[in-house]
Design an enzyme around this catalytic site. Sequence first.
Site, PDB file in Angstrom:
ATOM      1  N   GLY A  37      -3.904   3.226   8.141  1.00 11.66           N
ATOM      2  CA  GLY A  37      -3.082   2.360   8.982  1.00 11.66           C
ATOM      3  C   GLY A  37      -1.682   2.151   8.425  1.00 11.66           C
ATOM      4  O   GLY A  37      -0.675   2.281   9.139  1.00 11.66           O
ATOM      5  N   ASN A  38      -1.594   1.823   7.131  1.00 14.58           N
ATOM      6  CA  ASN A  38      -0.264   1.612   6.532  1.00 14.58           C
ATOM      7  C   ASN A  38       0.510   2.923   6.494  1.00 14.58           C
ATOM      8  O   ASN A  38       1.732   2.940   6.690  1.00 14.58           O
ATOM      9  CB  ASN A  38      -0.410   1.018   5.129  1.00 14.58           C
ATOM     10  CG  ASN A  38      -0.978  -0.393   5.179  1.00 14.58           C
ATOM     11  OD1 ASN A  38      -0.556  -1.202   6.007  1.00 14.58           O
ATOM     12  ND2 ASN A  38      -1.942  -0.684   4.317  1.00 14.58           N
ATOM     13  N   ASN A  44      -6.472  10.272  -1.084  1.00 12.24           N
ATOM     14  CA  ASN A  44      -6.600   9.096  -1.946  1.00 12.24           C
ATOM     15  C   ASN A  44      -6.190   9.431  -3.375  1.00 12.24           C
ATOM     16  O   ASN A  44      -5.986  10.598  -3.725  1.00 12.24           O
ATOM     17  CB  ASN A  44      -8.043   8.589  -1.893  1.00 12.24           C
ATOM     18  CG  ASN A  44      -8.395   8.026  -0.524  1.00 12.24           C
ATOM     19  OD1 ASN A  44      -7.673   7.193   0.003  1.00 12.24           O
ATOM     20  ND2 ASN A  44      -9.488   8.499   0.057  1.00 12.24           N
ATOM     21  N   CYS A  73      -4.689  -2.613   3.308  1.00 14.31           N
ATOM     22  CA  CYS A  73      -5.318  -1.474   3.982  1.00 14.31           C
ATOM     23  C   CYS A  73      -5.241  -1.746   5.475  1.00 14.31           C
ATOM     24  O   CYS A  73      -5.848  -2.718   5.963  1.00 14.31           O
ATOM     25  CB  CYS A  73      -6.775  -1.345   3.515  1.00 14.31           C
ATOM     26  SG  CYS A  73      -7.669  -0.013   4.341  1.00 14.31           S
ATOM     27  N   GLY A  74      -4.491  -0.931   6.196  1.00 16.46           N
ATOM     28  CA  GLY A  74      -4.270  -1.165   7.625  1.00 16.46           C
ATOM     29  C   GLY A  74      -5.543  -1.009   8.441  1.00 16.46           C
ATOM     30  O   GLY A  74      -5.880  -1.873   9.267  1.00 16.46           O
ATOM     31  N   GLY A  82      -8.461  -1.228   7.264  1.00 12.43           N
ATOM     32  CA  GLY A  82      -9.358  -2.285   6.792  1.00 12.43           C
ATOM     33  C   GLY A  82      -9.073  -3.605   7.492  1.00 12.43           C
ATOM     34  O   GLY A  82     -10.001  -4.338   7.860  1.00 12.43           O
ATOM     35  N   GLU A  87     -10.543   0.153  -1.821  1.00 13.46           N
ATOM     36  CA  GLU A  87     -10.514   1.347  -0.974  1.00 13.46           C
ATOM     37  C   GLU A  87     -11.330   2.505  -1.549  1.00 13.46           C
ATOM     38  O   GLU A  87     -11.238   2.788  -2.749  1.00 13.46           O
ATOM     39  CB  GLU A  87      -9.064   1.831  -0.811  1.00 13.46           C
ATOM     40  CG  GLU A  87      -8.308   1.036   0.208  1.00 13.46           C
ATOM     41  CD  GLU A  87      -7.040   1.757   0.648  1.00 13.46           C
ATOM     42  OE1 GLU A  87      -7.071   2.988   0.832  1.00 13.46           O
ATOM     43  OE2 GLU A  87      -6.028   1.066   0.794  1.00 13.46           O
ATOM     44  N   ARG A  88     -12.033   3.166  -0.660  1.00 15.79           N
ATOM     45  CA  ARG A  88     -12.706   4.420  -1.014  1.00 15.79           C
ATOM     46  C   ARG A  88     -11.669   5.378  -1.597  1.00 15.79           C
ATOM     47  O   ARG A  88     -10.608   5.589  -1.016  1.00 15.79           O
ATOM     48  CB  ARG A  88     -13.321   5.005   0.268  1.00 15.79           C
ATOM     49  CG  ARG A  88     -13.937   6.362   0.123  1.00 15.79           C
ATOM     50  CD  ARG A  88     -14.615   6.805   1.395  1.00 15.79           C
ATOM     51  NE  ARG A  88     -13.665   7.197   2.441  1.00 15.79           N
ATOM     52  CZ  ARG A  88     -13.979   7.891   3.530  1.00 15.79           C
ATOM     53  NH1 ARG A  88     -15.244   8.255   3.732  1.00 15.79           N
ATOM     54  NH2 ARG A  88     -13.082   8.208   4.428  1.00 15.79           N
ATOM     55  N   ASN A  92     -12.198   5.800   9.789  1.00 15.92           N
ATOM     56  CA  ASN A  92     -12.741   5.824   8.439  1.00 15.92           C
ATOM     57  C   ASN A  92     -13.678   4.616   8.288  1.00 15.92           C
ATOM     58  O   ASN A  92     -13.554   3.632   9.019  1.00 15.92           O
ATOM     59  CB  ASN A  92     -11.636   5.858   7.367  1.00 15.92           C
ATOM     60  CG  ASN A  92     -10.627   4.741   7.518  1.00 15.92           C
ATOM     61  OD1 ASN A  92     -10.762   3.892   8.390  1.00 15.92           O
ATOM     62  ND2 ASN A  92      -9.628   4.711   6.675  1.00 15.92           N
ATOM     63  N   ASN A 108       0.898  -1.174   0.000  1.00 18.39           N
ATOM     64  CA  ASN A 108       0.000   0.000   0.000  1.00 18.39           C
ATOM     65  C   ASN A 108       0.930   1.216   0.000  1.00 18.39           C
ATOM     66  O   ASN A 108       1.482   1.598   1.020  1.00 18.39           O
ATOM     67  CB  ASN A 108      -0.888  -0.044   1.241  1.00 18.39           C
ATOM     68  CG  ASN A 108      -1.987   1.002   1.273  1.00 18.39           C
ATOM     69  OD1 ASN A 108      -2.496   1.332   2.341  1.00 18.39           O
ATOM     70  ND2 ASN A 108      -2.388   1.535   0.141  1.00 18.39           N
TER      71      ASN A 108
HETATM   72  N1  LIG Z   1      -9.094   4.945   1.406  1.00 20.90           N
HETATM   73  C1  LIG Z   1      -9.161   5.269   2.808  1.00 20.90           C
HETATM   74  C2  LIG Z   1      -7.906   5.933   3.329  1.00 20.90           C
HETATM   75  C3  LIG Z   1      -6.660   5.064   3.249  1.00 20.90           C
HETATM   76  C4  LIG Z   1      -6.683   3.812   4.157  1.00 20.90           C
HETATM   77  C5  LIG Z   1      -5.424   3.017   4.097  1.00 20.90           C
HETATM   78  N2  LIG Z   1      -4.891   2.562   2.898  1.00 20.90           N
HETATM   79  C6  LIG Z   1      -5.074   2.198   5.312  1.00 20.90           C
HETATM   80  O1  LIG Z   1      -4.009   1.545   5.277  1.00 20.90           O
HETATM   81  O2  LIG Z   1      -5.769   2.249   6.315  1.00 20.90           O
HETATM   82  C7  LIG Z   1     -10.375   6.178   3.080  1.00 20.90           C
HETATM   83  O3  LIG Z   1     -10.705   7.057   2.268  1.00 20.90           O
HETATM   84  O4  LIG Z   1     -11.003   5.981   4.131  1.00 20.90           O
END
Ligand SMILES: N[C@@H](CCC[C@H](N)C(=O)O)C(=O)O
Length: 290
Positions: free
Chosen positions: A76-77, A66, A225-226, A228, A216-217, A165, A13
Site C-alpha cells: 500500500g505505501n 521485502n 503498512c498500507g 495492513g 511485516e512478513r 497479501n 515505510n
Molecule cells: N511485507 C508485505 C509486503 C509489503 C507491504 C507494505 N509495507 C504495505 O505498505 O502494504 C508482504 O510480504 O506481504
Amino acid sequence: MEVPFIKMHGLGNNYIYVDLFQNKLKEEEIPDIARGVSNVNTGIGSDGLILIQPSERADVAMRIFNRDGSEGNTCGNGLRCTAKYAYEQGYVSTEQFQIETKANVVDAEVKPDRGAVHRVTINMGKPYLRRSEIPMMGHDDPEVVAEPFQVNQGEWKVTAVSMGNPHAVFFVDAIENAPLKELGPVIEKDQRFPEGVNVEFVEAISKRELNFRVWERGSGITQACGTGACAAVVAAVLNDQADLDEDITVHLQGGDLTIRWSVDGAVWMTGDAETIAKGTYYYNQQQKVE
Ligand SMILES: N[C@@H](CCC[C@H](N)C(=O)O)C(=O)O
C-alpha cells in the site's frame, strides 16, 4: 554494477525504488539486490526494494521485495510512492491512472501541488476473506473472524484478511501492550499460514479511529503498512469495532492513513508519499547478502 535509485517513504515505510523504464536488472539478482540495499550497515537501509516498470495491463507496474529478498504481492505505501513517482516523472499524464501489482490492478489518484505530489488515494480493491484466499489452513470458511488462535501458550483471537497479501489481525486493549517483537516473528511463520503472514495488532479507540502496529512478513517491524491498515479497518468492521462506508483514521507508528471500506466492497486508502534521496547503489554480486 551501478544501480540508480530513489528512496521514498510512506509514513516511514521506506523502500529503495529502481526505475525499470530507464534501467535493467537481471531477474536472478533481484532478491540479492533487495537484501543488499536494505542492509543498514553495508547497503542503504530500507524495508525492501520496489521496482517501477512498464505494464501491458495498466499505466505503470510495481513489484515489491521485502528486506529478506522475498517477493510480496502488493504494498500500500509502495503504491502511493509509485503513483507519486510515475506522475512526477511524466510516465502518466493524468491525475487518475492505474498501477499493476502481482496481486491486482488498482486505481490511483494523485493530488499534485505545482507539479509535486505529496498525497495519494488508492482504490485497493475488495478484500479477500475466504480462508483459502488468505491462505490459512482449515475448513474453507467464508470468513475467519475472531477465531481462537493459540500461540506461545497464549490464547488470542485472529481475524484474517487478504488485501492481495495475507494479514492476521489481533485486537488489543492498549496498543503499547501489543507483543509485536515476541509474537510477530512467531505468527509470521506459523504453519497455519502456508505463505506466511503480516501480523497486525490493533486497538479500536472509537468506531472511526484505530491504533495500529505491524510486524511485516519478510521485513519485521516497520513504521507503517498500507495493506495492513486496510486489513485492520476491514477486520474492525467485521468485529463491529468500526463503521462500514466511513473514513477511519488509522494511527500507525509513522503517521496516519485514512481508510474507508465502502459499501460496494472496495477499500480506499489515502495518505502521504515522500522522496528521501536519489543516488547510485554499487551492487557487487561477489558479496552476497544472506
Ligand atoms: N511485507 C508485505 C509486503 C509489503 C507491504 C507494505 N509495507 C504495505 O505498505 O502494504 C508482504 O510480504 O506481504
